[in-house]
Design an enzyme around this catalytic site. Structure first.
Site, PDB file in Angstrom:
ATOM      1  N   ASP A   9       0.795  -1.246   0.000  1.00  0.00           N
ATOM      2  CA  ASP A   9       0.000   0.000   0.000  1.00  0.00           C
ATOM      3  C   ASP A   9       0.827   1.297   0.000  1.00  0.00           C
ATOM      4  O   ASP A   9       0.520   2.235   0.748  1.00  0.00           O
ATOM      5  CB  ASP A   9      -0.956   0.023   1.205  1.00  0.00           C
ATOM      6  CG  ASP A   9      -1.977  -1.109   1.196  1.00  0.00           C
ATOM      7  OD1 ASP A   9      -1.927  -1.947   0.281  1.00  0.00           O
ATOM      8  OD2 ASP A   9      -2.817  -1.165   2.116  1.00  0.00           O
ATOM      9  N   LYS A 107      -7.015  -5.019  -2.819  1.00  0.00           N
ATOM     10  CA  LYS A 107      -7.755  -5.541  -1.662  1.00  0.00           C
ATOM     11  C   LYS A 107      -8.661  -4.472  -1.102  1.00  0.00           C
ATOM     12  O   LYS A 107      -8.507  -3.287  -1.416  1.00  0.00           O
ATOM     13  CB  LYS A 107      -6.763  -6.028  -0.604  1.00  0.00           C
ATOM     14  CG  LYS A 107      -5.877  -4.912  -0.113  1.00  0.00           C
ATOM     15  CD  LYS A 107      -4.772  -5.429   0.772  1.00  0.00           C
ATOM     16  CE  LYS A 107      -3.950  -4.312   1.341  1.00  0.00           C
ATOM     17  NZ  LYS A 107      -4.728  -3.314   2.102  1.00  0.00           N
ATOM     18  N   CYS A 152      -1.925  -2.716   7.703  1.00  0.00           N
ATOM     19  CA  CYS A 152      -1.813  -3.639   6.576  1.00  0.00           C
ATOM     20  C   CYS A 152      -0.515  -4.441   6.567  1.00  0.00           C
ATOM     21  O   CYS A 152      -0.520  -5.619   6.210  1.00  0.00           O
ATOM     22  CB  CYS A 152      -2.038  -2.893   5.272  1.00  0.00           C
ATOM     23  SG  CYS A 152      -3.774  -2.372   5.118  1.00  0.00           S
TER      24      CYS A 152
END
Ligand code: VGL
Ligand code: ZN
Length: 198
Positions: A9, A107, A152
């Site tokens: 990310d 995701k 994450c």
């Protein structure tokens, strides 16, 4: 041994100026870029929410960002709207190298379930497909870097270890949100799961 780098990310939305900015988030970019050539495979992940996602505080009447609500799959922190599919906030940081990326795993696409981990949605059972990709490539060892350390990266590392990958988190190439001690809790959880913190 086949070693893959999983870059979590590293998106505009998690860097200064983004909708869910992680302090100093963009500082990881040069080091991650420099690391890529040392790995057999590089995978990038992207938080990729539909507008109105259930992890957004704006989707819950009377709730504010960082409130915690009970979802059918467990407690869920509510976030500012962030990383909406196709918006600038969801794009990779403009300086992140993408040339070596074997795959981009997206995701958080299910409107009803958030997904911190690169492997499973927050119900801990719905897969993203990353495990199958890595196994068919013969990957045994993983190094994780990116944003955010305590969300994450943490959940991805815990799932990676649970799936049997030898897992290292390069902490110097992560940055944290750190809500109410979440960074210390994440470090304890990762260590307890056998993740190497380097
Ligand atoms: C993340 C909160 C919400 C992350 C994603 O990438 O750590 N955190 N969505
Ligand atoms: Zn998100």
């Amino acid at each position: 041994m086949t070693h893959a780098l999983v870059v979590i990310d590293v998106q505009t939305g998690f860097c200064p100026g983004g909708n869910l900015a992680v302090p100093d988030g963009d500082a990881v970019v040069p080091g991650i870029n420099a690391l890529m050539d040392g790995f057999a495979h590089v995978v990038l992940t992207q938080d990729w929410h539909p507008a109105g996602h259930s992890s957004f505080a704006s989707a819950h009447d009377g709730r504010a960002p960082y409130d915690v609500v009970a979802m059918p799959y467990g407690p869920q922190v509510l976030w500012p709207d962030h990383c909406v599919q196709g918006t600038a906030d969801a794009a990779f940081h403009p300086d992140l190298r993408t040339d070596r990326a074997r795959a981009i795993v997206r995701k958080g696409m299910n409107p009803a379930i958030d997904s911190y981990s690169a492997f499973f949605e927050n119900d801990r059972t719905t897969p993203t497909g990353l495990e199958g990709l890595l196994r068919t490539l013969g990957v045994t060892d993983l190094t994780l870097v990116g944003l955010a350390t305590d969300f994450c990266v943490n959940y991805s590392a815990l799932d990676a270890a649970r799936l049997g990958f030898a897992t290292t988190v390069r902490e110097d190439l992560t940055r944290a949100i750190d809500l109410d001690g979440s960074l210390a809790a994440a470090r304890d959880a990762m260590r307890g799961a056998g993740v190497a913190l380097a």
